[in-house]
Enzyme design. Sequence first.
Site, PDB file in Angstrom:
ATOM      1  CD  GLU A   1     -23.960  11.281  66.271  1.00 27.63           C
ATOM      2  OE1 GLU A   1     -23.344  12.325  66.009  1.00 27.63           O
ATOM      3  OE2 GLU A   1     -25.198  11.219  66.358  1.00 27.63           O
TER       4      GLU A   1
ATOM      5  CG  ASP B   1     -26.147  17.455  64.921  1.00 25.52           C
ATOM      6  OD1 ASP B   1     -27.041  16.935  65.616  1.00 25.52           O
ATOM      7  OD2 ASP B   1     -25.405  16.791  64.180  1.00 25.52           O
TER       8      ASP B   1
END
Length: 611
Positions: free
Chosen positions: A503, A306
Amino acid sequence: MTRHPRRVRRPLSLVLLLAAVTALAAPGPATAATFPYQDATQPVAIRVADLLSRMTLDEKIGQMTQAERGSVTNADLTTYRLGSILSGGGSAPSPNTATGWADMYDGFQRAALATPLAIPMVYGVDAVHGHNNVVGATIFPHNIGLGATRDPALVQQIGQAVAEEISGTGVDWNFAPCLCVARNDRWGRTYESFGETPDIPSDMTTLITGLQGTSLGGPTSVLATAKHYLGDGGTAGGDDQGDTALTEAELHAIHLPPFQAAVQRGVGSVMISYSSWNGVKLHGHQYLISTVLKGELGFGGFVVSDWNGIDQIDGSAGFTAAEVTAAINAGIDMVMVPTAWKTFISTLRAEVQNGHVPLSRIDDANRRILTKKFELGLFERPFTDRGWTPTVGSAAHRALARQAVRQSQVLLKNAGNVLPLARDNNKIFVAGKNADNIGNQSGGWTISWQGSSGNITPGTTILQGIRAAAGPGTTVTYNARGTGIDGSYRAAIAVVGETPYAEGQGDRTGSMSLDREDLRTISTLRNSGVPVIVVLVSGRPLDVAAELPDWNALLAAWLPGTEGAGVADVLFGAAPTGRLPMTWMNSVGQQPVNAGDGQVPLFPQGFGLTY
């Protein structure tokens, strides 16, 4: 539907000629199919082995490196032999149009093909509910709404539609679907979860087949990504990037099944989670990545980190050589290093040269990456096929999105059968901050990373959908705060709930109730004596048990995206079929609350009324 070849088919000799002219780089092979890897009639494994045998260490490390578009030039792509580029959330070319994206993609691709071996780059985006970085794209409901449909065939159709829109911009890799099993609604990514139990996300891996096709290399095949491996939805307190404290048996039972289903569907890539399992960061977890995912599950694609995920392994800012080595040796094949990619390249080169990372691991990573590039047909069709560009935001895709919105609505209360509303000869008052706001109803990951309120992209608001659905003799009055309502109206619709987040910023650590603005609006409507229908636009269940007795009806609309008419369809008579993918809390103090945990919820998972 007419199917076009996905990309402009140009002979490799022409590609190489164009590439040599485009960039100052070492010339490529003089003729097409000089080497076996350039011969499309050869099996992929033969082509990969041949190409790998011709690559230098720098070329191999380049293939393992993914840079952000804003931090790389075309010349960089050629010089450093980069294997991949991504757009972070909201990172778009100017103009942000489908054609603007295609032009950008083709420019980068020409630079990649200007390298001696002419290895095409692969471009990644977070198209998590439609091609959501692109203005004008169709924005579908977020995963929580799709989970409420319980319709894997519909989700596969959506994957195909998204793949067409992605293909029309040149992009060939999607960081979706998120297969997290969200266990605590405080988590700001709850809406990216199809459901709180592993069966629903597992069923919805049909999205992968929609994106990739039955096999890679089709006219609109886009590489799918199962994310985030593993346990990101199970962190303590719903803390984004936090720690999932479970036994291995629990981890396998709750969080692994959707990834197993994804591997069985042939998903091309898997993205590693920022979170930890029992205190160990997943980005350095060799057992879970190499032993379990690649070994036990038999995953044959490539693993990607990520955004700057390797930088979190030791908990200090700035990635170190030890972190790079830990990540690569754990089994990460491609590393997303948005801005510090040059440092990553030099660090990994040194770690290979000093023996900390074996060359066999570098070759394995390259074999996995190159296999997918060959399977996608990138060597034969490296450029955008503009025949798909008009599908971005097309009427057909918007109709599919409207269907998905309609099927995702969950009717939670309907006292006195106040719903459905009569289309004709009616008088309806609409209020609420989310009634006429495309940005709010689309949520995060829409045009920008966190999303934003307002008229951010073309679509139909819920209010516009209500106005369009109203028949002859029906009056629809709108005021965001409810000002102006009186007893002459037959029904009042309050479209309330959350505003966009993604997020990190979306974690709710305290109250999960409606805000004061929403409560005031509903109170104004109630004081008129008119029946009140609450339409809740939110990325998760909210704490509404105390207010619910005063509402005549409650419709969970989730985050429907750009096609608000699908909400109106249900208000005016389409029988609601959605069922809760999550348990609905009785109070915020119950969090986490999930099916089978013995707590008494306001509404159980699977609940949903109909007409």
